[in-house]
Design a protein around this motif. Structure first.
Motif, mmCIF file in Angstrom:
data_model
loop_
_atom_site.group_PDB
_atom_site.id
_atom_site.type_symbol
_atom_site.label_atom_id
_atom_site.label_comp_id
_atom_site.label_asym_id
_atom_site.label_seq_id
_atom_site.Cartn_x
_atom_site.Cartn_y
_atom_site.Cartn_z
ATOM 1 N N ARG A 141 0.439 -1.021 0.121
ATOM 2 C CA ARG A 141 0.041 -0.457 0.221
ATOM 3 C C ARG A 141 0.964 1.344 0.107
ATOM 4 N NH1 ARG A 141 -3.289 3.937 -0.455
ATOM 5 N NH2 ARG A 141 -4.809 4.563 0.868
ATOM 6 N N TRP A 142 0.694 2.210 -0.765
ATOM 7 C CA TRP A 142 1.297 2.957 -1.477
ATOM 8 C C TRP A 142 0.355 4.433 -0.803
ATOM 9 C CZ3 TRP A 142 2.516 6.185 -5.873
ATOM 10 C CH2 TRP A 142 2.995 7.029 -6.066
ATOM 11 N N ARG A 143 0.249 5.395 0.632
ATOM 12 C CA ARG A 143 -0.355 6.529 -0.008
ATOM 13 C C ARG A 143 0.381 7.231 0.219
ATOM 14 N NH1 ARG A 143 -5.177 9.086 0.851
ATOM 15 N NH2 ARG A 143 -5.043 10.755 2.642
ATOM 16 N N VAL A 144 -0.637 8.588 -0.833
ATOM 17 C CA VAL A 144 0.132 9.097 -0.893
ATOM 18 C C VAL A 144 -0.922 11.113 -0.576
ATOM 19 C CG1 VAL A 144 1.292 11.475 -2.372
ATOM 20 C CG2 VAL A 144 0.885 9.154 -2.960
ATOM 21 N N ARG A 145 0.151 12.067 0.655
ATOM 22 C CA ARG A 145 -0.792 12.659 0.796
ATOM 23 C C ARG A 145 -0.159 14.242 0.344
ATOM 24 N NH1 ARG A 145 -0.023 16.695 3.541
ATOM 25 N NH2 ARG A 145 0.065 15.942 6.016
ATOM 26 N N ALA A 146 -0.991 15.258 -0.373
ATOM 27 C CA ALA A 146 -0.103 15.902 -0.684
ATOM 28 C C ALA A 146 -0.295 17.370 0.274
ATOM 29 C CB ALA A 146 -0.356 16.462 -2.230
ATOM 30 N N PRO A 147 0.413 18.748 0.512
ATOM 31 C CA PRO A 147 0.455 19.326 0.742
ATOM 32 C C PRO A 147 -0.939 20.250 1.155
ATOM 33 C CG PRO A 147 2.032 20.073 -0.616
ATOM 34 C CD PRO A 147 1.913 18.502 -0.277
ATOM 35 N N THR A 148 -1.992 20.310 -0.558
ATOM 36 C CA THR A 148 -2.565 21.477 -1.137
ATOM 37 C C THR A 148 -4.100 20.116 -0.407
ATOM 38 O OG1 THR A 148 -2.201 21.602 -2.667
ATOM 39 C CG2 THR A 148 -3.818 21.872 -2.219
ATOM 40 N N TYR A 149 -4.304 18.977 0.275
ATOM 41 C CA TYR A 149 -5.358 18.456 0.688
ATOM 42 C C TYR A 149 -5.331 18.909 2.159
ATOM 43 C CZ TYR A 149 -7.235 13.629 1.644
ATOM 44 O OH TYR A 149 -8.144 13.055 2.434
ATOM 45 N N GLN A 150 -4.571 18.999 2.717
ATOM 46 C CA GLN A 150 -4.859 19.812 4.203
ATOM 47 C C GLN A 150 -4.856 21.045 4.384
ATOM 48 O OE1 GLN A 150 -4.052 16.671 5.695
ATOM 49 N NE2 GLN A 150 -3.937 16.779 7.801
ATOM 50 N N ASN A 151 -4.695 21.548 2.448
ATOM 51 C CA ASN A 151 -4.884 23.453 2.879
ATOM 52 C C ASN A 151 -5.915 23.602 2.468
ATOM 53 O OD1 ASN A 151 -2.636 23.954 4.794
ATOM 54 N ND2 ASN A 151 -1.268 24.839 2.874
ATOM 55 N N ILE A 152 -6.843 23.193 1.613
ATOM 56 C CA ILE A 152 -8.433 23.266 0.870
ATOM 57 C C ILE A 152 -9.176 23.597 1.765
ATOM 58 C CG2 ILE A 152 -9.763 22.518 -0.605
ATOM 59 C CD1 ILE A 152 -7.765 21.586 -2.475
ATOM 60 N N PRO A 153 -9.207 22.826 3.125
ATOM 61 C CA PRO A 153 -10.535 22.150 3.659
ATOM 62 C C PRO A 153 -10.100 23.590 4.927
ATOM 63 C CG PRO A 153 -9.294 20.340 3.526
ATOM 64 C CD PRO A 153 -8.382 21.109 2.866
ATOM 65 N N ALA A 154 -9.126 24.852 4.414
ATOM 66 C CA ALA A 154 -8.877 26.267 5.624
ATOM 67 C C ALA A 154 -9.505 27.125 4.965
ATOM 68 C CB ALA A 154 -7.276 25.851 5.331
ATOM 69 N N LEU A 155 -9.416 27.172 3.326
ATOM 70 C CA LEU A 155 -10.342 28.010 2.427
ATOM 71 C C LEU A 155 -11.574 28.414 3.031
ATOM 72 C CD1 LEU A 155 -9.455 27.424 -1.322
ATOM 73 C CD2 LEU A 155 -8.180 29.176 -0.266
ATOM 74 N N ARG A 156 -12.557 27.961 3.752
ATOM 75 C CA ARG A 156 -13.942 27.658 3.565
ATOM 76 C C ARG A 156 -13.629 28.545 5.018
ATOM 77 N NH1 ARG A 156 -17.731 23.755 6.792
ATOM 78 N NH2 ARG A 156 -19.821 25.300 5.963
ATOM 79 N N ALA A 157 -12.944 28.757 5.917
ATOM 80 C CA ALA A 157 -12.751 29.629 7.185
ATOM 81 C C ALA A 157 -12.383 31.053 6.451
ATOM 82 C CB ALA A 157 -11.507 28.962 7.962
ATOM 83 N N MET A 158 -10.978 30.873 5.553
ATOM 84 C CA MET A 158 -10.522 31.887 4.673
ATOM 85 C C MET A 158 -11.265 32.674 4.545
ATOM 86 S SD MET A 158 -7.729 31.160 3.140
ATOM 87 C CE MET A 158 -5.854 30.001 3.945
#
Lengths: 170, 543
Positions: free
Chosen positions: B476-493
């Motif tokens: 199993r190879w799991r990739v978590r790119a940085p944008t994945y973590q940051n997009i949900p913050a856009l709602r707050a912004m």
């Protein structure tokens, strides 16, 4: 104020865009472009096809021969094939202007004759590979000309004879 | 393992965790699903960040479906991985979004891809397209990588009025979709629908032709801007799992190239930001300066982008005197021109006025969502993977981590500007200290069923690769790119902001949608305003 400053930068820098294709393209000596396979050197062993990440190189039986095909449309220009090639038949060129109106231009092929088993006639592998192997390893051409199945059979027969068992119903 | 880590492990044991494996940088615990929430809460409240979670179909090896929750303890530089196994017949795991808001997406992704039901929260499809049939989960091992299930179309028509932005990004030409609900000029709410270009790379790596050796080239194509980050992170995960000692020189070369990549990425972003603010002169000059970096990258690696020099156990290209000399000369030029340009750019009224005070992300929201990279650092979170979990040669260099507390678009601009200067200093130090020796190990071997977490500070923030090794290729190879973590913050912004500031705010996280998305969705459909236009083809970040 900022306008004056940026104007100063712009004027001092001048034009930076190269007038390609009138001028030479900007390529560093390390640039990796498409590859070329030298048919006179290629063994047809398929090592390059095993390492190619994008399936740009394929080795497939076709008619009586074995065809190594390079499809530049899939190539990612990593050059791994050139690094693994035991025959040093692959060179990485600096070619990058690869567009063509004809899809055929994007494919190049090396056709190999296939060596057939001297006993049963089954295809073994590319002749060029067998020649290369014979050159570097101490095996006879007669042995090489047998397919793996016939080799196995000959071996079991010779072992059976040596230990005096019957070679089975013949 | 330090004392504070052992103390934490004791606490987690008390809450019902069972220690499975303790490594230098990772602690693996098995947790029953009933204890998951209390453990997650304990970790998150003691300052751990959620890196990601990963659904894994382990039926072949352990007879269970699992979700791995990867928590990072930045202060200790240790990852705590909670594995929650469930049987296939009773594949239910309670949600942890109340305790860990950052788990919102990865829980839904595990539900889509592996088919573990998440209970106690509203669920929806995140990654799988609308017309994907029910009950088919692509990352299960009995789903063939080349299977194409029949599509079925569902339609839902809501009542509200929306302002569609996308699926083409207003700034970068990548498919995505934001629905901004507005009251006059003011944004009231934001709905994001992404994953239009999910390419199924994690699944593709399971196809027969991919082995450990070829995946670096696949990983590099996750992103067109920070591809080297992904290939580095993949090889680092495999090297850690297999215990391969990489030659020091190779680690230095990787670090140098990673910083070169950061330079070009930040210069690209700065240009895009200027363009969005209507200052195209700044855009052109930023990209002109970036061109020096691109040419340098080609001279060092053989390619302007997708460098292709990472292999397991080292790198394929060495540096010689000429190259080192060229690095220093290019950096001197870039630095000089960059400082001048930034001085001018930041004095342009439309940039300063429109960037300051807009798109604010508060520290508490940033913390709750475990945001990464320049976005976190602009909101007062001191997070930098190069410092917190030193990898490659970053232990050998000293550098400053820019930190701003304003959390607005200007802060995010300034963080990146300072990072460019820091990167230049880092590369100079690395060149100066470059050790001799080989650049790759002679041979290596990867034992099956070993696990490792690798994280790298990409230009956009922390990139995480999690690996479970298999036979001849990753299990199993799991990739978590940085944008994945940051997009949900856009709602707050965006909430409460003016509509006109939305494009810059969206761009201010330096989004990279192709990194975040990893599965192909095609078909063009029109219909009611809510039915999403799903864009065709695979798009990459602009090169």
């Amino acid at each position: 104020m900022s306008l004056v400053k940026i104007l100063e930068i712009a004027l001092r820098t001048g034009r930076v865009t190269r007038r390609y294709p009138v001028e030479e393209p900007l390529l560093t000596p390390e640039f990796r472009g498409s590859i070329e396979v030298d048919p006179s050197k290629c063994w047809g062993c398929g090592a390059c096809t095993k390492v190619c990440p994008s399936n740009a190189l394929t080795l497939t039986p076709s008619g009586k021969g074995l065809v190594l095909e390079y499809f530049v449309g899939r190539c990612v220009f990593c050059g791994m094939c050139a690094e693994v090639c035991p025959a040093k038949a692959i060179t990485v060129t600096k070619k990058f202007e690869l567009a063509s109106k004809n899809l055929r231009d994007l494919r190049s092929r090396v056709v190999h004759e296939v060596l057939r088993c001297s006993v049963c006639g089954a295809p073994i592998t590319a002749e060029a590979e067998v020649r290369a192997v014979v050159k570097v390893s101490p095996i006879t051409e007669e042995y090489v000309a047998l397919c793996p199945r016939c080799r196995k059979e000959r071996f079991t027969k010779s072992v059976a004879l040596r230990i005096g068992a019957s070679s089975g119903p013949s | 393992m330090t004392e504070s880590v052992s103390k934490l492990i004791e606490e987690l044991k008390r809450l019902g965790g069972r220690v499975e494996e303790v490594k230098d940088r990772e602690v693996y615990l098995v947790v029953g699903r009933d204890n998951l929430r209390s453990l997650a809460k304990a970790l998150y409240s003691t300052g751990a960040y959620l890196k990601t979670c990963a659904g894994v179909d382990e039926r072949q090896v352990q007879g269970v479906l699992s979700i791995y929750y990867i928590f990072g303890l930045d202060e200790l530089g240790v990852d705590v991985v909670l594995r929650v196994p469930v049987t296939e017949d009773d594949a239910k795991i309670p949600t942890i979004v109340l305790e860990v808001p950052a788990a919102d997406w990865c829980e839904l992704e595990a539900r889509d891809m592996v088919g573990v039901e998440i209970t106690g929260r509203p669920v929806r499809r995140l990654v799988l397209p609308e017309d994907w049939p029910e009950g088919i989960h692509p990352l299960r091992k009995d789903f063939d990588y080349s299977a194409r299930p029949p599509r079925r179309f569902r339609s839902e028509l809501p009542e509200e009025v929306g302002v569609p932005l996308g699926p083409y990004h207003p700034a970068l030409h990548e498919p995505e979709y934001f629905e901004l609900y507005v009251d006059g000029e003011k944004v009231v709410d934001v709905v994001y629908r992404g994953f239009h270009v999910h390419r199924g790379i994690e699944k593709l790596a399971e196809s027969p032709r991919f082995t450990y050796k070829q995946i670096p080239f696949l990983a590099e194509r996750i992103c067109g801007i920070c591809g080297f980050v992904h290939s580095s992170c993949y090889v680092m995960a495999v090297e850690r799992a297999a215990g391969i000692e990489v030659p020091e020189r190779a680690e230095f070369i990787r670090s140098i190239v990673l910083e070169v990549e950061r330079l070009h990425s930040h210069l690209l972003w700065l240009g895009v930001a200027a363009h969005l603010l209507g200052y195209d002169v700044g855009f052109m000059h930023a990209w002109r300066i970036r061109e020096h970096v691109m040419v340098l990258a080609e001279y060092l690696t053989g390619s302007r982008k997708t460098y292709g020099i990472n292999i397991i156990g080292g790198v394929r290209r060495d540096l010689n005197v000429d190259k080192l000399d060229r690095i220093l000369k290019t950096l001197a030029k870039v630095r000089e021109e960059f400082v001048k340009l930034v001085e001018v750019m930041l004095s342009v009224p439309q940039i300063k006025l429109r960037a300051s005070g807009t798109g604010i992300l508060s520290r508490s929201e940033a913390r709750a969502l475990s945001v990464v990279g320049p976005v976190a650092r602009a909101s007062g979170l001191y997070r930098d993977i190069r410092k917190d979990y030193p990898y490659f040669a970053y232990r050998e260099v000293s550098f400053k981590v820019p930190l701003y507390t304003e959390g607005d678009n200007l802060a995010r601009v300034l963080v990146r500007v300072e990072e460019v200067l820091e990167s230049i200093e880092i590369i100079k130090q690395l060149v100066d200290k470059l050790p001799g020796g080989p650049v790759a190990v002679e041979s290596w071997d990867v034992p099956p069923y070993r696990r490792a977490v690798a994280a790298i500070e990409a230009p956009r923030g922390e990139d995480v690769h999690f690996i479970i090794t298999g036979v001849g290729k990753p299990y199993r190879w799991r990739v978590r790119a940085p944008t994945y973590q940051n997009i949900p913050a856009l709602r707050a912004m965006l909430r409460g902001a003016s509509l006109a500031d939305a494009p810059l705010t969206i761009a201010s996280i330096d989004p990279c949608f192709s990194c975040t998305d990893r599965l192909v969705v095609y078909d063009l459909r029109t219909g009611s305003r809510r039915v999403l236009r799903i864009a065709g083809g695979v798009s990459a970040c602009p090169l």
